[in-house]
Design an enzyme around this catalytic site. Structure first.
Site, PDB file in Angstrom:
ATOM      1  N   ASP A   1       0.856  -1.192   0.000  1.00 29.05           N
ATOM      2  CA  ASP A   1       0.000   0.000   0.000  1.00 29.05           C
ATOM      3  C   ASP A   1       0.890   1.239   0.000  1.00 29.05           C
ATOM      4  OD1 ASP A   1      -3.244   0.233   0.567  1.00 29.05           O
ATOM      5  OD2 ASP A   1      -2.131   2.077   0.978  1.00 29.05           O
TER       6      ASP A   1
ATOM      7  N   HIS B   1     -11.323   0.616 -10.109  1.00 29.64           N
ATOM      8  CA  HIS B   1     -12.479   1.515 -10.280  1.00 29.64           C
ATOM      9  C   HIS B   1     -12.231   2.911  -9.697  1.00 29.64           C
ATOM     10  CE1 HIS B   1     -14.892   0.795  -6.310  1.00 29.64           C
ATOM     11  NE2 HIS B   1     -13.612   0.728  -6.086  1.00 29.64           N
TER      12      HIS B   1
END
Ligand SMILES: C[S@@+](CC[C@H](N)C(=O)[O-])C[C@H]1O[C@@H](n2cnc3c(N)ncnc32)[C@H](O)[C@@H]1O
Length: 426
Positions: free
Chosen positions: A279, A326
């Site tokens: 991350d 997305h």
């Protein structure tokens, strides 16, 4: 009479309501109620598909019947711009926690506890009470309803409401300004969110410099992953994880994996798989490392990595992206896929766990609001959006001809799909 839509809806609502009611009675389940001791969610199990469908039909038909009964003029003006003010003030000033469960406080006492002006507090709470959040058993006295009790007792839900009212709502409000200032932009720093925060950074980089907001977002995401159908466990059944690697020994890179909740569930289930959770946000990664279950320390590792830069874990079997693409416009999603290429061995799999929007003529009316609203959130925050299947195919083709997109299927009981592409080589 035959062609009366309102009558048809009314009859169907009656029929489906009776079906749901019979199910509750037969299974000794509690009646839905806003009473403080009422159930905190509608009391039918998620996997009871027939009764769930009857309930969904009631919800959808009620909306249409209401709109028809209002008529276009009243319908349009029935949208309240300040519908979320109650939730915003309640979560920001922790008002739900300040009211004893099963007890009462006066507006005067609540004003003293919260430090809010009594008249303002009363106006806001009376709007909330009209929305079933709290109740006023006697004039001037506040007590919990089942709804406000839920906010008091479910911190993850309260965190979500706070994020929704303080971050998402502001971003949506600035959407028109963003469209005027940056027409057609694919840039994640030219959004309603960016304007509402006076930044030109994407939301994640903006949060990474603001630990308090970043933790609030991570907390809000925890609620998201607890929603029925979005639990990390769903991913287990959606893909043949046991077939990964040689002799079942494999490496999965969880790109943009946040706290790695999916990797942890998979590692528990498949003892021959190793996971690297990556991350951007260093604070999230350190926090996740601290929370990692001890027994998984040798098979789940964490690293800070920016997925727009070259993938450092070479030759893994699977590069897994859950709810990542997305967030990004095609220009940026292409960059993310291309950053993998130097690390990919032939046959490596890119596995996505994402929503797939049905083609316009296949969107069921009862799902349309949810699907379109979710898509719009991605536009407001990132200039990204949910994709149809053909969009994914085009995306991989645009990223590199070496990707062979293989489509996928919806995870049973989930709104997310598992999609797969294979790396065939340069
Ligand atoms: C919607 S969350 C999904 C998290 C996780 N995959 C899950 O399903 O729980 C998106 C994640 O992408 C991470 N992210 C955003 N930009 C990134 C970047 N440039 N590189 C790596 N991770 C990034 C965020 O920090 C966040 O954890």
């Amino acid at each position: 009479m035959d062609d009366s839509r309102i009558l048809e809806l009314g009859v169907r609502i009656g029929r489906n309501t009776a079906k749901v009611n019979d199910y509750l009675a037969t299974n000794n389940l509690p009646q839905p109620s806003f009473d403080v001791d009422g159930p905190s969610q509608f009391p039918i199990p998620h996997d009871e598909s027939e009764i769930s469908a009857a309930r969904q039909a009631v919800l959808h038909d009620c909306l249409e019947l209401r709109a028809l009964m209002l008529g276009p003029r009243e319908y349009l003006t029935s949208f309240q711009h300040n519908e979320l003010v109650g939730q915003q003030v309640i979560t920001r000033f922790k008002l739900a926690e300040a009211v004893p469960i099963g007890g009462e406080v006066t507006f005067t006492e609540l004003a003293a506890i919260s430090g809010l002006h009594e008249v303002h507090l009363r106006k806001i709470l009376r709007l909330a009470i009209a929305q079933h959040i709290f109740c006023e058993p006697r004039p001037g006295v506040v007590a919990h309803s089942a709804v406000s009790r839920l906010i008091a007792e479910n911190k993850v839900l309260a965190d979500w409401l706070r994020y929704s009212t303080d971050d998402l709502w502001h971003a949506a409000y600035h959407m028109g300004d963003a469209m005027a200032r940056y027409p057609g932009s694919e840039e994640p720093g030219e959004t309603g969110f960016a304007l509402s925060n006076k930044t030109n950074k994407d939301m994640f980089r903006f949060f990474a410099e603001k630990p308090e907001r970043s933790l609030r977002f991570a907390a809000a995401m925890r609620f998201f992953t607890q929603r029925p159908g979005l639990e990390p466990e769903r991913v287990i059944d959606g893909y043949p994880w046991d077939k990964i690697g040689i002799d079942g020994l494999g490496t999965v890179v969880d790109v943009g994996g946040s706290h790695g909740r999916v990797s942890i569930e998979l590692a528990r289930r498949f003892s021959s798989l190793n996971f690297v959770v990556q991350d951007l946000d260093e604070q999230v990664i350190r926090d996740a490392e601290r929370q990692r279950p001890g027994e998984l320390a040798d098979r789940v590792s964490y690293m800070v990595h920016d997925f727009f830069t070259e993938q450092p874990i070479k030759g893994a079997d699977v590069y897994f992206f859950r709810a990542i693409l997305h967030n990004w416009s095609d220009t940026y999603a292409t960059k993310i896929l291309r950053a993998l290429i130097p690390a990919l061995k032939r046959g490596a799999k890119i596995v996505l766990n994402e929503p797939v929007v049905p083609e316009p003529d296949k969107v069921l009316p009862e799902n349309a609001l949810r699907i379109r609203a979710n898509d719009l959130v991605m536009l407001e925050l990132f200039n990204g959006g949910d994709r149809e299947m053909a969009d994914f195919e085009r995306l991989f083709a645009r990223a590199h001809s070496g990707f062979r997109f293989q489509g996928g299927s919806r995870v049973p009981g989930s709104n997310l799909w598992i999609l797969e592409a294979e790396w065939m080589g340069e």
